[in-house]
Motif scaffolding. Structure first.
Motif, PDB file in Angstrom:
ATOM      1  N   VAL A 192      28.050   0.981 -10.927  1.00 60.77           N
ATOM      2  CA  VAL A 192      26.902   1.880 -10.808  1.00 60.77           C
ATOM      3  C   VAL A 192      25.733   1.353 -11.632  1.00 60.77           C
ATOM      4  O   VAL A 192      24.571   1.374 -11.190  1.00 60.77           O
ATOM      5  N   GLU A 193      26.013   0.858 -12.839  1.00 64.24           N
ATOM      6  CA  GLU A 193      24.940   0.319 -13.673  1.00 64.24           C
ATOM      7  C   GLU A 193      24.278  -0.877 -13.007  1.00 64.24           C
ATOM      8  O   GLU A 193      23.048  -1.009 -12.995  1.00 64.24           O
ATOM      9  N   ALA A 194      25.085  -1.767 -12.433  1.00 60.92           N
ATOM     10  CA  ALA A 194      24.522  -2.915 -11.723  1.00 60.92           C
ATOM     11  C   ALA A 194      23.644  -2.453 -10.566  1.00 60.92           C
ATOM     12  O   ALA A 194      22.534  -2.963 -10.368  1.00 60.92           O
ATOM     13  N   ALA A 195      24.143  -1.487  -9.802  1.00 64.34           N
ATOM     14  CA  ALA A 195      23.371  -0.991  -8.662  1.00 64.34           C
ATOM     15  C   ALA A 195      22.050  -0.377  -9.114  1.00 64.34           C
ATOM     16  O   ALA A 195      21.020  -0.546  -8.445  1.00 64.34           O
ATOM     17  N   MET A 196      22.060   0.328 -10.242  1.00 65.60           N
ATOM     18  CA  MET A 196      20.821   0.912 -10.758  1.00 65.60           C
ATOM     19  C   MET A 196      19.783  -0.154 -11.069  1.00 65.60           C
ATOM     20  O   MET A 196      18.578   0.089 -11.001  1.00 65.60           O
ATOM     21  N   LEU A 197      20.257  -1.354 -11.416  1.00 69.41           N
ATOM     22  CA  LEU A 197      19.354  -2.469 -11.718  1.00 69.41           C
ATOM     23  C   LEU A 197      18.952  -3.242 -10.461  1.00 69.41           C
ATOM     24  O   LEU A 197      18.226  -4.233 -10.552  1.00 69.41           O
ATOM     25  N   GLY A 198      19.420  -2.801  -9.297  1.00 69.81           N
ATOM     26  CA  GLY A 198      19.092  -3.505  -8.070  1.00 69.81           C
ATOM     27  C   GLY A 198      19.926  -4.751  -7.853  1.00 69.81           C
ATOM     28  O   GLY A 198      19.491  -5.689  -7.178  1.00 69.81           O
ATOM     29  N   ILE A 199      21.129  -4.767  -8.413  1.00 67.37           N
ATOM     30  CA  ILE A 199      22.040  -5.896  -8.249  1.00 67.37           C
ATOM     31  C   ILE A 199      23.032  -5.549  -7.137  1.00 67.37           C
ATOM     32  O   ILE A 199      23.632  -4.471  -7.159  1.00 67.37           O
ATOM     33  N   LYS A 255      21.026   0.525  -4.776  1.00 65.54           N
ATOM     34  CA  LYS A 255      20.108   1.097  -5.767  1.00 65.54           C
ATOM     35  C   LYS A 255      19.663   2.494  -5.346  1.00 65.54           C
ATOM     36  O   LYS A 255      19.609   3.415  -6.164  1.00 65.54           O
ATOM     37  N   MET A 256      19.362   2.675  -4.079  1.00 65.43           N
ATOM     38  CA  MET A 256      18.966   3.990  -3.586  1.00 65.43           C
ATOM     39  C   MET A 256      20.065   5.016  -3.864  1.00 65.43           C
ATOM     40  O   MET A 256      19.794   6.128  -4.337  1.00 65.43           O
ATOM     41  N   ASN A 257      21.310   4.658  -3.606  1.00 69.57           N
ATOM     42  CA  ASN A 257      22.410   5.593  -3.830  1.00 69.57           C
ATOM     43  C   ASN A 257      22.715   5.773  -5.312  1.00 69.57           C
ATOM     44  O   ASN A 257      23.051   6.886  -5.757  1.00 69.57           O
ATOM     45  N   ALA A 258      22.599   4.700  -6.098  1.00 69.79           N
ATOM     46  CA  ALA A 258      22.856   4.806  -7.536  1.00 69.79           C
ATOM     47  C   ALA A 258      21.820   5.682  -8.228  1.00 69.79           C
ATOM     48  O   ALA A 258      22.127   6.330  -9.242  1.00 69.79           O
ATOM     49  N   ASP A 259      20.611   5.719  -7.697  1.00 70.95           N
ATOM     50  CA  ASP A 259      19.571   6.550  -8.294  1.00 70.95           C
ATOM     51  C   ASP A 259      19.919   8.037  -8.214  1.00 70.95           C
ATOM     52  O   ASP A 259      19.281   8.858  -8.889  1.00 70.95           O
ATOM     53  N   GLY A 260      20.907   8.392  -7.413  1.00 71.97           N
ATOM     54  CA  GLY A 260      21.386   9.767  -7.367  1.00 71.97           C
ATOM     55  C   GLY A 260      22.584  10.010  -8.243  1.00 71.97           C
ATOM     56  O   GLY A 260      23.197  11.092  -8.177  1.00 71.97           O
ATOM     57  N   LEU A 261      22.958   9.040  -9.081  1.00 69.29           N
ATOM     58  CA  LEU A 261      24.120   9.178  -9.970  1.00 69.29           C
ATOM     59  C   LEU A 261      23.691   9.083 -11.435  1.00 69.29           C
ATOM     60  O   LEU A 261      24.321   8.413 -12.241  1.00 69.29           O
ATOM     61  N   THR A 262      22.624   9.776 -11.769  1.00 66.61           N
ATOM     62  CA  THR A 262      22.112   9.787 -13.137  1.00 66.61           C
ATOM     63  C   THR A 262      22.668  10.973 -13.914  1.00 66.61           C
ATOM     64  O   THR A 262      23.275  11.882 -13.345  1.00 66.61           O
ATOM     65  N   ILE A 263      22.432  10.972 -15.224  1.00 65.30           N
ATOM     66  CA  ILE A 263      22.823  12.108 -16.056  1.00 65.30           C
ATOM     67  C   ILE A 263      22.143  13.382 -15.572  1.00 65.30           C
ATOM     68  O   ILE A 263      22.764  14.454 -15.500  1.00 65.30           O
ATOM     69  N   ASP A 264      20.866  13.283 -15.229  1.00 66.63           N
ATOM     70  CA  ASP A 264      20.154  14.477 -14.757  1.00 66.63           C
ATOM     71  C   ASP A 264      20.791  15.038 -13.490  1.00 66.63           C
ATOM     72  O   ASP A 264      20.954  16.257 -13.354  1.00 66.63           O
ATOM     73  N   SER A 265      21.148  14.157 -12.559  1.00 65.89           N
ATOM     74  CA  SER A 265      21.773  14.645 -11.333  1.00 65.89           C
ATOM     75  C   SER A 265      23.151  15.229 -11.619  1.00 65.89           C
ATOM     76  O   SER A 265      23.560  16.221 -10.996  1.00 65.89           O
ATOM     77  N   ALA A 266      23.872  14.637 -12.580  1.00 66.67           N
ATOM     78  CA  ALA A 266      25.187  15.167 -12.942  1.00 66.67           C
ATOM     79  C   ALA A 266      25.069  16.574 -13.529  1.00 66.67           C
ATOM     80  O   ALA A 266      25.878  17.462 -13.220  1.00 66.67           O
ATOM     81  N   VAL A 267      24.060  16.789 -14.382  1.00 65.36           N
ATOM     82  CA  VAL A 267      23.843  18.124 -14.947  1.00 65.36           C
ATOM     83  C   VAL A 267      23.550  19.133 -13.840  1.00 65.36           C
ATOM     84  O   VAL A 267      24.074  20.247 -13.826  1.00 65.36           O
TER      85      VAL A 267
END
Length: 285
Positions: A192-199, A255-267
């Motif tokens: 997930v971290e890699a995807a957030m970076l666009g990897i 990256k598009m999908n990982a952007d929905g797996l943030t702490i804010d979205s989890a809360v």
């Protein structure tokens, strides 16, 4: 468990809570002996997997936890894969999240496939080595520590560098793609971290996050792979290595999908699920 249940009931913050969320099996078992309003939030398999303990201990643990999971208002799981592993007792998927990796950097187009995990059997490092052995024009770097590190270093071909632990700041600098080979991965933080970076990411079908990150059917066929087919991994990595357009397509998708797996979205997910669970006036079963 009875002692733990008594201790929990003795705490004012517990007795007066509108809702308690348990995140470990032992607490599930203790809370099941009370009438407190609680939810079991499963972040991994709540009993030992095959080979992780004696058969007798695993059987007892599974029996006790299975009974406990009949008592909460709801049972949540972090991923669809985990929900399938646990069974029909799970009421809903409540995805977790990560802090976006702010301040981390990577080259626009890295050169090395990155594997980052513990050198242990469940992380399946030999699959990465075998897949890259069939792709001598590419390079791979393995980061981590663990009991199999020396064995993997001896078995690795020349195009695979077996490194030790690396900081998050250094991990992704030269990443062409992240490769996750685990035979068991409840979520998959590194993916997930890699995807957030666009990897781009290629992961086994045992990663909990796989079907959250890769939702396109074609990309799933090419980049969510079984752990018993080395040739499929070599083919997928070969495509990523040679086809910049494919890398960019996969990177944009994850990256598009990982952007929905943030702490804010989890809360937000937990808040919404908690509100729904509190509408239950008594245990489900």
């Amino acid at each position: 468990m009875r002692d733990l249940a008594r201790h929990l009931r003795s705490l004012a913050v517990v007795r007066e809570a509108d809702l308690i969320i348990s995140m470990i099996p032992q607490t599930d078992m203790a809370l099941s002996l009370t009438s407190l309003p609680w939810i079991a939030y499963l972040r991994g398999l709540p009993w030992p997997a095959a080979g992780e303990s004696s058969a007798a201990k695993a059987a007892v643990w599974r029996a006790l936890e299975s009974l406990a999971l009949r008592r909460p208002l709801e049972v949540w799981a972090t991923t669809p894969l985990l929900a399938r592993e646990v069974g029909s007792v799970v009421d809903r998927i409540v995805p977790p999240g990560l802090l976006p990796p702010a301040g981390l950097s990577r080259q626009d187009d890295g050169r090395s496939f990155v594997w980052a995990a513990r050198y242990g059997r469940d992380k399946n490092p030999s699959l990465f080595v075998d897949a890259l052995r069939g792709l001598p024009a590419a390079s791979g770097t393995m980061y981590g520590t663990g009991p199999l590190q020396d064995d993997i270093a001896q078995a690795a071909p020349k195009n695979v560098r077996v490194a030790g632990w690396a900081s998050r700041e250094d991990l992704w600098t030269d990443a062409l793609a992240y490769v996750g080979t685990s035979t068991r991965e409840a979520f998959g933080r590194s993916a997930v971290e890699a995807a957030m970076l666009g990897i781009p990411v290629v992961v086994s079908d045992q990663f909990g996050c796989a079907e959250m990150l890769i939702t396109d059917p074609e990309l799933k066929r090419l980049c969510v792979l079984p752990t018993d087919d080395v040739s499929a991994w070599t083919s997928s990595l070969s495509l990523l290595h040679s086809d910049r357009g494919f890398r960019e397509r996969l990177a944009e998708h994850v990256k598009m999908n990982a952007d929905g797996l943030t702490i804010d979205s989890a809360v937000d997910n937990i808040s919404e699920a908690s509100t729904a669970a509190l509408s239950r006036t008594r245990p489900r079963r």
